[in-house]
Design a protein around this motif. Structure first.
Motif, PDB file in Angstrom:
ATOM      1  N   GLU A   5     -49.839  26.128  22.553  1.00 20.15           N
ATOM      2  CA  GLU A   5     -48.964  27.727  22.270  1.00 20.15           C
ATOM      3  C   GLU A   5     -48.235  28.120  23.766  1.00 20.15           C
ATOM      4  O   GLU A   5     -48.295  27.421  25.168  1.00 20.15           O
ATOM      5  CB  GLU A   5     -49.930  28.376  22.753  1.00 20.15           C
ATOM      6  N   LYS A   6     -47.433  28.275  23.604  1.00 16.90           N
ATOM      7  CA  LYS A   6     -46.088  29.065  24.517  1.00 16.90           C
ATOM      8  C   LYS A   6     -46.832  30.072  24.693  1.00 16.90           C
ATOM      9  O   LYS A   6     -47.546  31.372  24.184  1.00 16.90           O
ATOM     10  CB  LYS A   6     -45.261  28.923  23.444  1.00 16.90           C
ATOM     11  N   ALA A  40     -39.821  28.365  29.941  1.00 19.70           N
ATOM     12  CA  ALA A  40     -40.816  28.539  29.220  1.00 19.70           C
ATOM     13  C   ALA A  40     -41.876  28.105  29.069  1.00 19.70           C
ATOM     14  O   ALA A  40     -42.384  27.053  30.487  1.00 19.70           O
ATOM     15  CB  ALA A  40     -40.975  27.792  27.915  1.00 19.70           C
ATOM     16  N   PHE A  42     -46.144  25.935  28.444  1.00 22.13           N
ATOM     17  CA  PHE A  42     -47.021  25.851  27.343  1.00 22.13           C
ATOM     18  C   PHE A  42     -48.647  25.778  27.595  1.00 22.13           C
ATOM     19  O   PHE A  42     -48.836  24.716  29.259  1.00 22.13           O
ATOM     20  CB  PHE A  42     -46.507  24.813  27.011  1.00 22.13           C
ATOM     21  N   GLY A  93     -45.777  19.444  22.940  1.00 19.20           N
ATOM     22  CA  GLY A  93     -45.852  20.222  22.318  1.00 19.20           C
ATOM     23  C   GLY A  93     -44.329  20.825  22.398  1.00 19.20           C
ATOM     24  O   GLY A  93     -43.171  21.833  22.412  1.00 19.20           O
ATOM     25  N   VAL A  94     -44.011  20.576  24.226  1.00 17.71           N
ATOM     26  CA  VAL A  94     -42.412  20.859  24.976  1.00 17.71           C
ATOM     27  C   VAL A  94     -41.332  19.558  24.552  1.00 17.71           C
ATOM     28  O   VAL A  94     -40.202  20.613  24.089  1.00 17.71           O
ATOM     29  CB  VAL A  94     -43.031  20.224  26.525  1.00 17.71           C
ATOM     30  N   GLN A  96     -40.625  18.805  21.416  1.00 16.67           N
ATOM     31  CA  GLN A  96     -40.903  19.672  19.438  1.00 16.67           C
ATOM     32  C   GLN A  96     -40.116  21.127  19.881  1.00 16.67           C
ATOM     33  O   GLN A  96     -38.594  21.249  19.281  1.00 16.67           O
ATOM     34  CB  GLN A  96     -41.839  20.183  18.809  1.00 16.67           C
ATOM     35  N   TYR A  97     -40.418  22.239  21.234  1.00 16.73           N
ATOM     36  CA  TYR A  97     -40.201  23.413  21.558  1.00 16.73           C
ATOM     37  C   TYR A  97     -38.164  22.774  21.976  1.00 16.73           C
ATOM     38  O   TYR A  97     -37.468  23.902  21.385  1.00 16.73           O
ATOM     39  CB  TYR A  97     -40.414  23.772  22.581  1.00 16.73           C
ATOM     40  N   LEU A  98     -38.309  22.402  22.726  1.00 14.81           N
ATOM     41  CA  LEU A  98     -36.500  21.818  23.598  1.00 14.81           C
ATOM     42  C   LEU A  98     -36.097  21.129  21.531  1.00 14.81           C
ATOM     43  O   LEU A  98     -34.825  21.819  21.977  1.00 14.81           O
ATOM     44  CB  LEU A  98     -36.504  20.312  24.337  1.00 14.81           C
ATOM     45  N   GLU A 101     -34.722  24.636  19.412  1.00 16.57           N
ATOM     46  CA  GLU A 101     -34.804  26.233  20.399  1.00 16.57           C
ATOM     47  C   GLU A 101     -33.704  26.034  20.933  1.00 16.57           C
ATOM     48  O   GLU A 101     -33.302  27.081  21.850  1.00 16.57           O
ATOM     49  CB  GLU A 101     -36.125  26.709  21.086  1.00 16.57           C
ATOM     50  N   THR A 102     -33.490  24.838  21.396  1.00 16.59           N
ATOM     51  CA  THR A 102     -32.577  24.934  23.058  1.00 16.59           C
ATOM     52  C   THR A 102     -31.365  23.903  22.372  1.00 16.59           C
ATOM     53  O   THR A 102     -31.799  22.565  21.693  1.00 16.59           O
ATOM     54  CB  THR A 102     -33.313  24.181  23.816  1.00 16.59           C
TER      55      THR A 102
END
Length: 146
Positions: A5-6, A40, A42, A93-94, A96-98, A101-102
């Motif tokens: 979770e973020k 961010a 997590f 998760g980090v 995947q987010y990067l 989303e970035t």
């Protein structure tokens, strides 16, 4: 089922302090960039207990200049939960987010000597000479190409 979770910075700070800076005041666990708009945080939790946390911030990576680098900081796992896959979950998760989303090209960190094996298993390259961070011990830098 557990998921990454973020969350906001105040959620990750208690475990970050307990694991990484237990002999320092709580304020030592507050990073200057914790609440910047592009930071961010997590976590993974089970039955209401936070098991593992990590934070990311945009910060250049001197060893490998790229358009966009992100620094991983404050990654911590509850002592009784180490080696159960929660760190892997959070770091994946980090990543995947990067990726989604970035426009980050490199994820990097200053890793404690005791964590080198984990980061290498996760695909990080450990570089440079070992250095000491006052009150925190020996570290080396590692990076992961996204």
């Amino acid at each position: 089922m557990l998921k990454v979770e973020k969350v906001s910075s105040h959620v990750v700070r208690p475990l970050r302090h307990k694991v990484l800076r237990p002999n320092l005041p709580l304020e030592a666990s507050i990073m200057p960039t914790d609440d910047q708009h592009d930071s961010a945080h997590f976590m993974v939790k089970k039955s209401g207990n936070i098991l593992c946390v990590a934070s990311i911030y945009y910060e250049s990576f001197e060893a490998m200049p790229v358009k966009r680098a992100t620094r991983l900081r404050g990654m911590a796992t509850e002592a009784a939960e180490i080696r159960k896959g929660y760190g892997t979950m959070v770091l994946n998760g980090v990543i995947q987010y990067l990726k989604m989303e970035t426009d980050t090209e490199i994820l990097w960190c200053n890793a404690r000597v005791t964590a080198f094996g984990f980061y290498e298993k996760m695909g990080f390259t450990i570089v440079g000479k070992e250095f000491a961070i006052p009150n925190l011990g020996p570290h080396k830098t590692g990076y992961f190409k996204l």
